[in-house]
Design an enzyme around this catalytic site. Structure first.
Site, PDB file in Angstrom:
ATOM      1  N   SER A 224       7.028   9.942  29.827  1.00 39.59           N
ATOM      2  CA  SER A 224       8.359   9.867  30.441  1.00 39.59           C
ATOM      3  C   SER A 224       8.383  10.102  31.947  1.00 39.59           C
ATOM      4  O   SER A 224       9.446   9.991  32.566  1.00 39.59           O
ATOM      5  CB  SER A 224       9.312  10.860  29.765  1.00 39.59           C
ATOM      6  OG  SER A 224       9.709  10.376  28.498  1.00 39.59           O
TER       7      SER A 224
ATOM      8  N   LYS B 272      10.037   7.489  34.093  1.00 38.69           N
ATOM      9  CA  LYS B 272      11.453   7.465  34.451  1.00 38.69           C
ATOM     10  C   LYS B 272      11.693   7.783  35.929  1.00 38.69           C
ATOM     11  O   LYS B 272      12.784   7.541  36.448  1.00 38.69           O
ATOM     12  CB  LYS B 272      12.236   8.421  33.560  1.00 38.69           C
ATOM     13  CG  LYS B 272      12.190   8.002  32.079  1.00 38.69           C
ATOM     14  CD  LYS B 272      12.972   8.968  31.202  1.00 38.69           C
ATOM     15  CE  LYS B 272      13.010   8.447  29.765  1.00 38.69           C
ATOM     16  NZ  LYS B 272      12.057   9.109  28.887  1.00 38.69           N
TER      17      LYS B 272
ATOM     18  N   SER C 158      15.713  13.345  29.449  1.00 42.09           N
ATOM     19  CA  SER C 158      14.710  12.288  29.277  1.00 42.09           C
ATOM     20  C   SER C 158      15.137  11.250  28.247  1.00 42.09           C
ATOM     21  O   SER C 158      14.379  10.875  27.350  1.00 42.09           O
ATOM     22  CB  SER C 158      13.365  12.908  28.869  1.00 42.09           C
ATOM     23  OG  SER C 158      12.301  12.038  29.164  1.00 42.09           O
TER      24      SER C 158
END
Length: 329
Positions: A106, A109, A164
């Site tokens: 993640s 991102k 997230s």
């Protein structure tokens, strides 16, 4: 000096070769320069209204390919990759496999948010599509969006960066580019433009894919660009965010999102001489435990610290604290 017949023949052969092939435009070299174009065409000259193109490594941390020798007390075996970058000094103060191909989970991102802030408008209203939700893996990290929900880009970015949300990532991707696939193309273009040439992205959230990878150094380049935006810093430094948006029926949906960063949650203590501003976590089976962190020393100097493929969450934060203690003063 007179030319003999032998030399006359040689001269004729050379002239023939030049006429037949020497002055033709090359078509076998990709992106070759047009030798008949001016330097202005390639932004290689400067006029009163034009500045010289900037050098890529200006104001960036650069270093060699060697790993650092860990200081006493550094548990380097707690993670595959680790790095500390002194932003103002433009120095890599610690390096452990920073150019090795890794899965970002993640931390992907970061790039998604960077692009959203670059091309989007925070007040724009986004509508959650069926595809944005149905395409996610079971058990995927989400912020709770449902098809038909309407929220602003600003709200979606909080859902993306705090808890997230992979659902928020897909919604943002569709808003910016029309589809996740098109957004992935933009991600790769933007990464290349930032110098992150050893990375390739296929989605906006970081779910596992063999063709979705990066390096610690490339993540530094992306994150360093992102923290130049005050809104980005606002998102990564927010501990808790309460908001309300509407669902498909026009009814209010109330949400409270918490930051996944262990330092901001108070689960782990940063060194006394370090202020943790914020960052982005990431975890998958193949990527391990990941953390990209923005912090400041007691004198206010900014640092970017990165760990990829930490063995466990506890070992990830233990190593990060050791790095901050020894390499961010």
């Amino acid at each position: 000096m007179k030319c003999t017949n032998k030399y006359k023949i040689l001269i004729l052969v050379v002239l023939s070769l030049l006429l037949l092939g020497g002055c033709k435009e090359r078509t076998d070299v990709a992106d070759a320069y047009d030798v008949y174009a001016t330097s202005d065409s390639y932004a290689l000259t400067q006029t009163d209204s034009q500045e010289l193109p900037g050098l890529l490594a200006t104001d960036l941390c650069v270093g060699g390919t060697e790993n650092s020798t860990p200081a006493d007390g550094i548990n380097a075996d707690y993670a595959q990759t680790a790095a500390v970058f002194s932003v103002d000094d433009q120095e890599i103060t610690y390096a452990q496999n920073i150019y090795q191909k890794m899965y970002p989970a993640s931390t992907t991102k970061i790039l998604t948010a960077y692009i959203a802030l670059k091309y989007g408008k925070l007040d724009d209203v986004l509508t959650v599509s069926d595809e944005a939700i149905s395409s996610l893996m079971m058990g995927s990290s989400i912020c709770g969006l449902k098809p038909g929900d309407q929220l602003t880009l600003d709200q979606a970015l909080y859902g993306l960066m705090l808890c997230s949300g992979n659902d928020a990532a897909n919604v943002i991707a569709e808003y910016i580019s029309g589809s996740v696939d098109k957004f992935a193309e933009l991600m790769n273009q933007e990464a290349q433009a930032l110098g992150a040439t050893q990375s390739h992205f296929v989605n906006p959230h970081g779910l596992p894919d063999d063709n979705h990878y990066t390096t610690a150094y490339d993540l530094y380049l992306i994150f360093n660009a992102a923290v130049q935006n005050d809104d980005f810093v606002k998102y990564i430094s927010t501990k808790k965010y309460s908001t309300s948006y509407t669902d498909a029926n026009g009814d209010a949906v109330d949400q409270v999102w918490f930051n996944t960063n262990g330092y901001l949650k108070g689960r782990y203590d940063a060194p006394e001489n370090v202020t943790v501003v914020g960052g982005k976590t990431g975890t998958t089976d193949v990527a391990g435990n990941c953390l990209v962190l923005y912090s400041k020393s007691s004198s206010g100097k900014p640092y970017i610290s990165i760990i990829l493929k930490g063995n466990t969450k506890r070992e990830l934060y233990t190593l990060m604290t050791e790095l901050l203690t020894n390499y961010s003063n």
